[in-house]
Design a protein around this motif. Structure first.
Motif, mmCIF file in Angstrom:
data_model
loop_
_atom_site.group_PDB
_atom_site.id
_atom_site.type_symbol
_atom_site.label_atom_id
_atom_site.label_comp_id
_atom_site.label_asym_id
_atom_site.label_seq_id
_atom_site.Cartn_x
_atom_site.Cartn_y
_atom_site.Cartn_z
ATOM 1 N N SER A 1 -14.927 11.888 7.127
ATOM 2 C CA SER A 1 -14.533 13.182 7.769
ATOM 3 C C SER A 1 -13.967 13.520 6.259
ATOM 4 C CB SER A 1 -13.782 13.217 8.140
ATOM 5 O OG SER A 1 -13.911 14.935 9.090
ATOM 6 N N SER A 2 -13.620 13.297 5.109
ATOM 7 C CA SER A 2 -13.037 14.010 4.355
ATOM 8 C C SER A 2 -14.156 14.034 3.387
ATOM 9 C CB SER A 2 -11.806 13.362 3.464
ATOM 10 O OG SER A 2 -11.309 13.677 2.382
ATOM 11 N N LEU A 3 -14.954 13.105 3.206
ATOM 12 C CA LEU A 3 -16.124 12.996 2.362
ATOM 13 C C LEU A 3 -17.386 14.176 2.513
ATOM 14 C CD1 LEU A 3 -16.745 9.784 0.513
ATOM 15 C CD2 LEU A 3 -18.500 11.319 1.307
ATOM 16 N N ARG A 4 -17.503 14.075 3.999
ATOM 17 C CA ARG A 4 -18.480 14.787 4.571
ATOM 18 C C ARG A 4 -17.819 16.150 3.891
ATOM 19 N NH1 ARG A 4 -19.630 11.428 8.228
ATOM 20 N NH2 ARG A 4 -17.791 12.262 9.940
ATOM 21 N N GLY A 5 -16.475 17.175 4.027
ATOM 22 C CA GLY A 5 -16.555 18.118 3.841
ATOM 23 C C GLY A 5 -16.588 18.362 2.612
ATOM 24 N N ALA A 6 -15.948 17.859 1.663
ATOM 25 C CA ALA A 6 -16.287 18.267 0.137
ATOM 26 C C ALA A 6 -17.556 18.160 -0.440
ATOM 27 C CB ALA A 6 -15.586 16.613 0.189
ATOM 28 N N LEU A 7 -18.332 17.221 -0.036
ATOM 29 C CA LEU A 7 -19.680 17.149 -0.304
ATOM 30 C C LEU A 7 -20.375 18.790 0.362
ATOM 31 C CD1 LEU A 7 -21.304 13.996 0.511
ATOM 32 C CD2 LEU A 7 -20.017 14.812 -1.618
ATOM 33 N N ALA A 8 -19.292 18.837 1.256
ATOM 34 C CA ALA A 8 -20.067 20.775 2.250
ATOM 35 C C ALA A 8 -19.737 21.683 1.275
ATOM 36 C CB ALA A 8 -20.110 20.781 2.748
ATOM 37 N N GLU A 9 -18.932 21.388 0.371
ATOM 38 C CA GLU A 9 -18.157 22.284 -0.557
ATOM 39 C C GLU A 9 -18.541 22.197 -1.978
ATOM 40 O OE1 GLU A 9 -13.867 22.275 0.036
ATOM 41 O OE2 GLU A 9 -13.847 22.987 2.633
ATOM 42 N N THR A 10 -19.608 21.627 -1.883
ATOM 43 C CA THR A 10 -20.235 21.328 -3.437
ATOM 44 C C THR A 10 -21.836 21.180 -3.835
ATOM 45 O OG1 THR A 10 -21.261 19.104 -3.574
ATOM 46 C CG2 THR A 10 -18.457 18.693 -3.867
ATOM 47 N N LYS A 11 -22.139 21.600 -4.635
ATOM 48 C CA LYS A 11 -23.906 21.751 -5.112
ATOM 49 C C LYS A 11 -24.679 20.540 -5.284
ATOM 50 C CE LYS A 11 -23.217 26.729 -7.246
ATOM 51 N NZ LYS A 11 -23.255 27.069 -8.321
ATOM 52 N N LEU A 12 -23.396 19.226 -5.175
ATOM 53 C CA LEU A 12 -24.399 18.186 -5.084
ATOM 54 C C LEU A 12 -25.321 18.355 -3.846
ATOM 55 C CD1 LEU A 12 -21.385 16.197 -5.007
ATOM 56 C CD2 LEU A 12 -22.992 16.314 -7.470
ATOM 57 N N GLU A 13 -26.783 17.750 -3.990
ATOM 58 C CA GLU A 13 -27.974 17.578 -3.302
ATOM 59 C C GLU A 13 -27.436 16.263 -2.477
ATOM 60 O OE1 GLU A 13 -32.589 16.200 -2.926
ATOM 61 O OE2 GLU A 13 -31.918 17.361 -5.063
ATOM 62 N N VAL A 14 -27.044 15.881 -1.573
ATOM 63 C CA VAL A 14 -26.555 15.026 -0.973
ATOM 64 C C VAL A 14 -28.321 13.927 -0.865
ATOM 65 C CG1 VAL A 14 -26.259 13.397 0.932
ATOM 66 C CG2 VAL A 14 -24.515 15.431 0.033
ATOM 67 N N LEU A 15 -28.638 12.907 -0.823
ATOM 68 C CA LEU A 15 -29.956 11.841 -0.728
ATOM 69 C C LEU A 15 -29.482 11.476 0.744
ATOM 70 C CD1 LEU A 15 -30.217 10.809 -4.374
ATOM 71 C CD2 LEU A 15 -31.475 12.787 -3.308
ATOM 72 N N GLY A 16 -28.547 11.817 1.126
ATOM 73 C CA GLY A 16 -28.270 10.675 2.628
ATOM 74 C C GLY A 16 -27.197 9.633 2.491
ATOM 75 N N HIS A 17 -27.017 9.621 4.123
ATOM 76 C CA HIS A 17 -26.113 9.240 4.364
ATOM 77 C C HIS A 17 -25.746 7.753 4.609
ATOM 78 C CE1 HIS A 17 -22.367 12.020 3.693
ATOM 79 N NE2 HIS A 17 -23.248 12.806 4.274
ATOM 80 N N TRP A 18 -25.413 6.568 4.293
ATOM 81 C CA TRP A 18 -26.439 5.370 4.396
ATOM 82 C C TRP A 18 -25.292 4.190 5.328
ATOM 83 C CZ3 TRP A 18 -31.528 3.468 3.938
ATOM 84 C CH2 TRP A 18 -32.036 4.977 2.609
ATOM 85 N N VAL A 19 -25.690 4.296 6.569
ATOM 86 C CA VAL A 19 -24.795 3.744 8.138
ATOM 87 C C VAL A 19 -25.190 2.315 8.298
ATOM 88 C CG1 VAL A 19 -24.139 3.815 10.581
ATOM 89 C CG2 VAL A 19 -24.507 6.221 9.675
#
Length: 329
Positions: free
Chosen positions: A198-216
């Motif tokens: 949850s912390s990781l996703r929240g922090a990613l949302a605040e950056t300009k990084l392009e997320v290529l996928g969350h692999w479950v």
């Protein structure tokens, strides 16, 4: 001993039993203790226990910590902190069988321990049904349905710290490999894992990084990391950074990258969690955010002996251990 130290028997008794005497100087106390040490004197623990009502013994009950390498540093922290406070630790292992915890607690109670530490390899929400013994108790790396004093890693900050390090590496794209399927289905049961991601996703949302996928993944093993990375690359993704759920997943990620001629630290960044011993043996060595097992065990002892047992969580920071798998900015 009284004759050798030049002190009365009453004064020697006060000093060796750590009782205060109005006219006993620091120099006198030191002299008596030096004489006692030279004579090989050891206090009678049984007699001291009868006088104080304390055995100076703690009980540690493990759910697999003693039989796996992953969390063994917890034992190190407990033993060192107990020794520093002149306490002994009795250890019981339940081999991951929840129904054996109650029996182990009863056995520790029969041995008159002064307090209990329940330590877990996996940080989970549990329903321990702890027998009412009146003994002060601290949970390490786990929480119970009933109010308890618990020591946990600070996962709320660990995910954000990982994202910050990826940004500092100069990455523009990132893939996250290893969100756990069971934690996604039931976050309450997996509090630490859920907080981490949850912390990781929240922090990613605040950056300009392009997320290529969350692999479950169904599990956190090298095979799972290898298969996810192989699929990631086969789909044409070329991430500047990969964040792995833990070091075992990262081992599989390293293998898949190597098969494509890619080297962490040179071609892309790879960052992980837990800092198991394998992180130092991978080549290049793996940067990882460490689970502070030793510090958690040590704090549990301090909480017990200081009587700081209000229900709630005590969280220990997770340091980032820098090695060679991250790109320089």
């Amino acid at each position: 001993m009284a004759k050798a130290s030049g002190m009365s028997k009453a004064a020697v008794s006060l000093i060796l039993n750590n009782k205060e005497g109005a006219r006993l100087s620091a120099e006198a106390k030191e002299r008596v203790r030096e004489v006692a040490k030279g004579l090989g004197y050891r206090p009678n623990a049984a007699a001291q226990s009868l006088r104080s009502g304390k055995t100076r013994t703690l009980g540690f009950i493990s759910d697999q910590v003693t039989v796996t390498r992953f969390a063994s540093e917890m034992i190190t922290g407990i033993l060192r902190a107990a020794e520093a406070r002149d306490h002994t630790v009795l250890i019981a292992e339940t081999f991951g069988k929840p129904d054996q915890i109650a029996e182990a607690i009863t056995q520790m109670t029969d041995r008159d321990v002064d307090g209990l530490i329940l330590g877990f390899m996996d940080s989970r929400q549990r329903d321990l049904k702890i027998p009412h013994t009146g003994l002060p108790t601290v949970l390490v790396n786990g929480i119970d349905d009933s109010p308890c004093t618990a020591v946990l890693p600070n996962e709320r900050e660990s995910g954000a710290r990982a994202v910050q390090r990826v940004v500092e590496s100069g990455a523009r794209t990132v893939a996250v490999i290893g969100e756990l399927a069971n934690a996604e289905k039931d976050p309450r049961t997996y509090p630490s894992i859920s907080r981490r991601f949850s912390s990781l996703r929240g922090a990613l949302a605040e950056t300009k990084l392009e997320v290529l996928g969350h692999w479950v993944l169904d599990d956190w093993n090298p095979t799972d990391g290898y298969e996810a990375t192989t699929q990631l690359l086969a789909e044409g993704h070329s991430p500047d950074a990969i964040i792995c759920a833990n070091d075992r997943v990262a081992m599989g990620v390293f293998q898949a990258l190597a098969e494509q001629g890619l080297t962490p630290g040179n071609d892309l960044s790879v960052l992980s969690f837990d800092d198991e011993i394998i992180a130092r043996y991978l080549r290049p060595q793996l940067s990882s955010i460490r689970l502070p097992y030793e510090e958690m065990g040590s704090l549990a002892v301090e909480l017990l002996l200081d009587g700081n047992l209000k229900p709630g969580e005590h969280q220990i920071d997770m340091p980032l251990i820098e090695r060679d798998s991250m790109m320089a900015h």
